[in-house]
Design an enzyme around this catalytic site. Structure first.
Site, PDB file in Angstrom:
ATOM      1  CG  PHE A   1     -30.124  -5.372   1.916  1.00 35.93           C
ATOM      2  CD1 PHE A   1     -29.586  -6.400   2.647  1.00 35.93           C
ATOM      3  CD2 PHE A   1     -29.313  -4.312   1.577  1.00 35.93           C
ATOM      4  CE1 PHE A   1     -28.239  -6.393   3.016  1.00 35.93           C
ATOM      5  CE2 PHE A   1     -27.962  -4.294   1.921  1.00 35.93           C
ATOM      6  CZ  PHE A   1     -27.436  -5.343   2.644  1.00 35.93           C
TER       7      PHE A   1
ATOM      8  CB  ALA B   1     -38.489   1.606   6.029  1.00 33.06           C
TER       9      ALA B   1
ATOM     10  CB  CYS C   1     -20.036   0.107  -1.745  1.00 34.29           C
ATOM     11  SG  CYS C   1     -18.419  -0.369  -1.154  1.00 34.29           S
TER      12      CYS C   1
ATOM     13  NE  ARG D   1     -15.121   5.159   3.005  1.00 35.02           N
ATOM     14  CZ  ARG D   1     -14.407   4.151   2.481  1.00 35.02           C
ATOM     15  NH1 ARG D   1     -13.697   4.332   1.387  1.00 35.02           N
ATOM     16  NH2 ARG D   1     -14.426   2.969   3.045  1.00 35.02           N
TER      17      ARG D   1
ATOM     18  CG  ASN E   1     -22.804  -3.080  -4.325  1.00 39.36           C
ATOM     19  OD1 ASN E   1     -23.069  -4.083  -3.645  1.00 39.36           O
ATOM     20  ND2 ASN E   1     -21.726  -2.366  -4.138  1.00 39.36           N
TER      21      ASN E   1
ATOM     22  N   GLY F   1     -26.053   4.660   2.511  1.00 38.43           N
ATOM     23  CA  GLY F   1     -24.854   5.502   2.370  1.00 38.43           C
ATOM     24  C   GLY F   1     -23.655   4.587   2.231  1.00 38.43           C
TER      25      GLY F   1
ATOM     26  CE  LYS G   1     -22.251  -1.905   7.196  1.00 41.18           C
ATOM     27  NZ  LYS G   1     -22.483  -3.174   6.520  1.00 41.18           N
TER      28      LYS G   1
ATOM     29  CG  ASP H   1      -2.004   1.037   1.147  1.00 38.91           C
ATOM     30  OD1 ASP H   1      -3.172   0.633   1.008  1.00 38.91           O
ATOM     31  OD2 ASP H   1      -1.694   2.248   1.161  1.00 38.91           O
TER      32      ASP H   1
ATOM     33  NE  ARG I   1     -23.323  -8.473   4.404  1.00 36.97           N
ATOM     34  CZ  ARG I   1     -23.965  -9.214   5.300  1.00 36.97           C
ATOM     35  NH1 ARG I   1     -25.069  -8.772   5.874  1.00 36.97           N
ATOM     36  NH2 ARG I   1     -23.514 -10.407   5.622  1.00 36.97           N
TER      37      ARG I   1
HETATM   38  C1  UDX Z   1     -22.474  -3.032   0.434  1.00 32.37           C
HETATM   39  C2  UDX Z   1     -22.921  -4.378  -0.108  1.00 32.37           C
HETATM   40  O1  UDX Z   1     -23.872  -4.975   0.799  1.00 32.37           O
HETATM   41  C3  UDX Z   1     -21.703  -5.313  -0.249  1.00 32.37           C
HETATM   42  O2  UDX Z   1     -22.111  -6.543  -0.808  1.00 32.37           O
HETATM   43  C4  UDX Z   1     -20.673  -4.624  -1.158  1.00 32.37           C
HETATM   44  O3  UDX Z   1     -19.523  -5.438  -1.291  1.00 32.37           O
HETATM   45  C5  UDX Z   1     -20.285  -3.287  -0.604  1.00 32.37           C
HETATM   46  O4  UDX Z   1     -21.444  -2.457  -0.427  1.00 32.37           O
HETATM   47  P1  UDX Z   1     -21.829  -1.973   2.765  1.00 32.37           P
HETATM   48  O5  UDX Z   1     -21.788  -0.706   1.976  1.00 32.37           O
HETATM   49  O6  UDX Z   1     -20.721  -2.298   3.690  1.00 32.37           O
HETATM   50  O7  UDX Z   1     -21.952  -3.244   1.723  1.00 32.37           O
HETATM   51  O8  UDX Z   1     -23.144  -1.913   3.667  1.00 32.37           O
HETATM   52  P2  UDX Z   1     -24.584  -2.558   3.633  1.00 32.37           P
HETATM   53  O9  UDX Z   1     -24.716  -3.431   4.810  1.00 32.37           O
HETATM   54  O10 UDX Z   1     -24.896  -3.095   2.304  1.00 32.37           O
HETATM   55  O11 UDX Z   1     -25.513  -1.250   3.886  1.00 32.37           O
HETATM   56  C6  UDX Z   1     -25.431  -0.216   2.932  1.00 32.37           C
HETATM   57  C7  UDX Z   1     -26.355   0.913   3.390  1.00 32.37           C
HETATM   58  O12 UDX Z   1     -27.721   0.482   3.306  1.00 32.37           O
HETATM   59  C8  UDX Z   1     -26.134   1.369   4.828  1.00 32.37           C
HETATM   60  O13 UDX Z   1     -26.189   2.785   4.886  1.00 32.37           O
HETATM   61  C9  UDX Z   1     -27.315   0.766   5.584  1.00 32.37           C
HETATM   62  O14 UDX Z   1     -27.703   1.558   6.705  1.00 32.37           O
HETATM   63  C10 UDX Z   1     -28.400   0.792   4.514  1.00 32.37           C
HETATM   64  N1  UDX Z   1     -29.435  -0.206   4.701  1.00 32.37           N
HETATM   65  C11 UDX Z   1     -29.101  -1.527   4.676  1.00 32.37           C
HETATM   66  C12 UDX Z   1     -30.760   0.205   4.849  1.00 32.37           C
HETATM   67  O15 UDX Z   1     -31.049   1.402   4.871  1.00 32.37           O
HETATM   68  N2  UDX Z   1     -31.739  -0.730   4.991  1.00 32.37           N
HETATM   69  C13 UDX Z   1     -31.449  -2.075   4.973  1.00 32.37           C
HETATM   70  O16 UDX Z   1     -32.368  -2.878   5.128  1.00 32.37           O
HETATM   71  C14 UDX Z   1     -30.086  -2.482   4.817  1.00 32.37           C
END
Ligand code: UDX
Length: 451
Positions: free
Chosen positions: A247, A250, A258, A325, A206, A255, A318, A31, A152
């Protein structure tokens, strides 16, 4: 045991390197950030990721993890993973300069017959670009494999060790076999395909997850106006195996590093290639609207925001991560400040300087109770377990007004109300903390039905 190299030691690279070492491989990690490398060399984790530090320590102690901020003259490894970041650039396109830089530095050092594995999320077609760059560097026959990750934050180790599937895309079946073998005894179906399809699977996955969340958030808004309970709706929907029960939470919306980047990048790719991404644009619009809907709830509950003191519980995008971010919680803090509120933010893990960096106007508290001290409203903005376990009696003793806006539908409305709080949430009827509805007859009349 195979010797591999991982370029980029961020969320994806550090987790992949630690897990490959745990699977018995010998991993050279590079890195360009010397500070990050010195942390990793001590077997410590530069990020808050449950379980990562244990694997890093073990990998370093077993002599399987080697960290450096320099590129070696020649790579011992014949399999090199590219795990550098691909941030959003102008108009939403993914910025792949870090990928290009890595290939420029790696390719001339590779032995004949090496394999470059793209783990970073890269625009469709990047695999061919990497192939061309490697060929032009004169390093002989190099194969390229796309092996997107689906990690995740907060559960990355588990997601690596127990994936739903492994996706491997290449025009060289032998290279796919080589990479598949690295995952050893990980039980997961392996999908073998071409590079472009593998790259698209990552973006489409995604984008679909983000769509699912924006969908349930739109249904929540409709539930709110019609007196249905979104939590129960999601439960009922999720019982259908075709929909699945995940997922469908509500709330304040999505955010992170990704979803925002990947949905925008996919929409950008579609648009520049002549397909109008109307659904993806709506998914993004609905998501942005969730913060505004929450501001509206707070404004209405308080009768205005000017000079009100508001406690925001949560800063990370989350629970179970320190990553801020594109955090919906911090976007909310900025929006409330813009309307004259004074905002205090507390997060169980995120460092105070990270919060101040993102929202300079926000004060930072070191606990729920100190954030809530003299608050006119308390907003649950991130679904940390600590907030679900709040002592509501103690909270009631410190706030100026007993008002909770639950932007993640995390709390039990009955418990909150019995503690003497006015409670508002998303997509649930008045009895559960949703808005009081106009009478059905009135709504019917407004809709032009027969009286
Ligand atoms: C995501 C994808 O899940 C993962 O497969 C990919 O590799 C990278 O991006 P991540 O960004 O770490 O992972 O978080 P994730 O758990 O997916 O949640 C993403 C956002 O959705 C968070 O802000 C979370 O609060 C929100 N969320 C998730 C909701 O608002 N409601 C849900 O039911 C689930």
């Amino acid at each position: 045991m195979t010797r591999i190299a991982v370029i980029g030691c961020g969320y994806v690279g550090a987790v992949s390197a630690a897990c490959f070492a745990e699977l018995g491989h010998d991993v050279d990690c590079i890195d360009t950030d010397p500070a990050r490398i010195s942390v990793l060399k001590r077997g410590e984790s530069p990020i808050h990721e449950p379980g990562l530090e244990t694997l890093l320590k073990r990998g370093v102690e077993r002599g399987r993890l080697h960290f450096s901020s320099d590129y070696p003259d020649v790579f011992e490894a014949k399999i090199v993973f590219i795990a550098v970041n691909t941030p959003e650039s102008h108009e939403g396109a993914a910025d792949i300069r870090a990928v290009r830089d890595a290939i420029t530095l790696v390719a001339p050092r590779l032995k004949y017959g090496s394999v470059i594995v793209n783990k970073s999320t890269v625009p469709i077609g990047t695999g061919e670009l990497v192939s061309g760059m490697a060929r032009r560097s004169g390093c002989g026959a190099i194969s390229v494999v796309s092996n997107p990750e689906f990690l995740r934050e907060g559960s990355a180790i588990r997601d690596f060790m127990m994936p739903d599937r492994l996706v491997l895309g290449s025009d060289d079946p032998a290279a796919i076999d080589t990479v598949a073998a690295l995952y050893g005894n990980i039980e997961a179906p392996v999908l073998r395909t071409d590079i472009r399809t593998a790259e698209m699977i990552k973006y489409a996955s995604n984008a679909f997850l983000a769509t699912k969340i924006s969908f349930i958030n739109e249904i929540a808004a409709i539930c709110e106006s019609l007196g249905a309970d979104i939590s129960e709706v999601a439960r009922g929907m999720g019982m259908d195996a075709r929909i699945g029960n995940r997922f469908l939470g509500a709330g304040l919306g999505w955010g992170g590093s990704c979803f925002p980047k990947d949905v925008r990048a996919l929409a950008h790719m579609a648009a520049v290639h002549g397909t109008h991404p109307q659904l993806l644009r709506s998914v993004m619009d609905i998501n942005a609207g969730q913060r505004l809907r929450t501001v509206q709830k707070v404004r209405e509950a308080l009768g205005g925001l000017d000079r009100r003191r508001i406690a925001i519980l949560g800063a990370s995008f989350k629970a179970d991560t320190d990553d801020t971010r594109n955090s919906p919680a911090l976007e909310l803090a900025s929006l409330l400040h813009l309307e004259g509120a004074s905002v205090v933010v507390y997060d169980p893990v995120v460092l105070a300087e990270r919060i101040t960096e993102a929202v300079p106007e926000a004060a930072v508290a070191r606990s729920v109770m100190s954030a809530a001290q003299d608050a006119d409203a308390v907003i649950v903005a991130t679904e940390w377990q600590e907030f679900a376990d709040i002592d509501l009696g103690a909270l009631g003793d410190v706030v100026a007004q007993r008002l909770i806006i639950d932007a993640r539908n995390l709390l039990d409305p009955v418990a909150v109300r019995s503690a003497g709080f006015e409670y508002h949430c998303l997509g649930r009827p008045a009895s559960e903390g949703g808005p009081v509805l106009p009478s059905v007859a009135k709504a019917f009349a407004v809709a032009g039905g027969a009286s």
